[in-house]
Design a protein around this motif. Structure first.
Motif: not given
Length: 233
Positions: A32-39
């Motif tokens: 997963l991307t950092a933005s997906e993990l932030a979510t």
């Protein structure tokens, strides 16, 4: 000075709620991307970057670049096994998330644990293989018997190719929801992949749940019938 591994360092990395949510999301086996993990963590992008830097430094995740994007994944199978065991410990202690829903039943029935089958069906597969002499688990390290090798080959898994990878063929993983063992290792991964290629199941896009259709469920039960050992729980 105390000797031995410093478990406090690893525990502190996992213990932060945001990082725990990130690691749990990566238990799907997806990168997963950092933005997906932030979510997933419920934090801002900058905060997520700080958490991911700590997880990278601590050796719990790995990163790879593809074009302009960075994708994060669990560093290795040991991380997944540890997380699954911690989930089981939390469940046994009654430390549960406050919000539950329909997804919970599906996750308990069948889910992906990093790269292998978990939940009731994962436990059923493991104990069915033991009951039928396909696996030996006398020392808590599952070993395929000769009969088991033949069964796995007939199932469509190339044992010789897996052996050449020098990764453990079979590992035990403590199922968090059942608190019994399911099968991990390269054989567990290959068995799940084979079920997917045969069309027995599909992956839920919003969770780690694996959905077996009616024909897939019937095929699974025929291949891994629930035996005496499973019913002792």
């Amino acid at each position: 000075m105390k000797e031995g591994p410093n478990i406090a360092v690893v525990a502190s990395l996992i213990g932060d709620p945001a990082r725990a949510n990130m690691l749990t999301a990566l238990m799907s086996g997806k990168a997963l991307t950092a933005s997906e993990l932030a979510t997933e963590a419920g934090v801002m992008a900058q905060t997520a970057s700080g958490h991911l830097a700590k997880l990278l430094s601590g050796g719990l995740v790995q990163v790879r670049k593809q074009g302009r994007h960075k994708y994060f994944a669990l560093a290795h199978a040991d991380v997944a096994v540890t997380l699954e065991a911690l989930m089981g410990l939390a469940s046994g202690q009654g430390v549960l998330r406050s919000r539950t829903g329909p997804k919970d039943a599906a996750l308990r029935q069948a889910r992906v644990c990093y790269n292998h089958l978990a939940g009731r069906m994962g436990v059923q597969m493991f104990h069915s293989m033991i009951d039928r002499g396909l696996l030996q688990d006398d020392c808590d390290v599952p070993v395929l018997t000769e009969k088991g090798r033949g069964f796995v080959e007939a199932f469509g898994v190339d044992i010789a190719a897996l052996t050449a990878q020098r990764a453990p063929l079979c590992r035990s993983c403590l199922d968090w929801s059942e608190r019994r063992t399911h099968l991990a290792g390269s054989v567990g991964r290959a068995m799940l992949a084979r079920m997917e290629t045969q069309g027995w199941l599909s992956r839920d896009s919003q969770s780690r749940a694996l959905i077996f259709d009616e024909a897939g469920q019937a095929a699974f039960n025929a291949a891994f019938p629930a035996g005496e050992r499973l019913h002792r729980a």
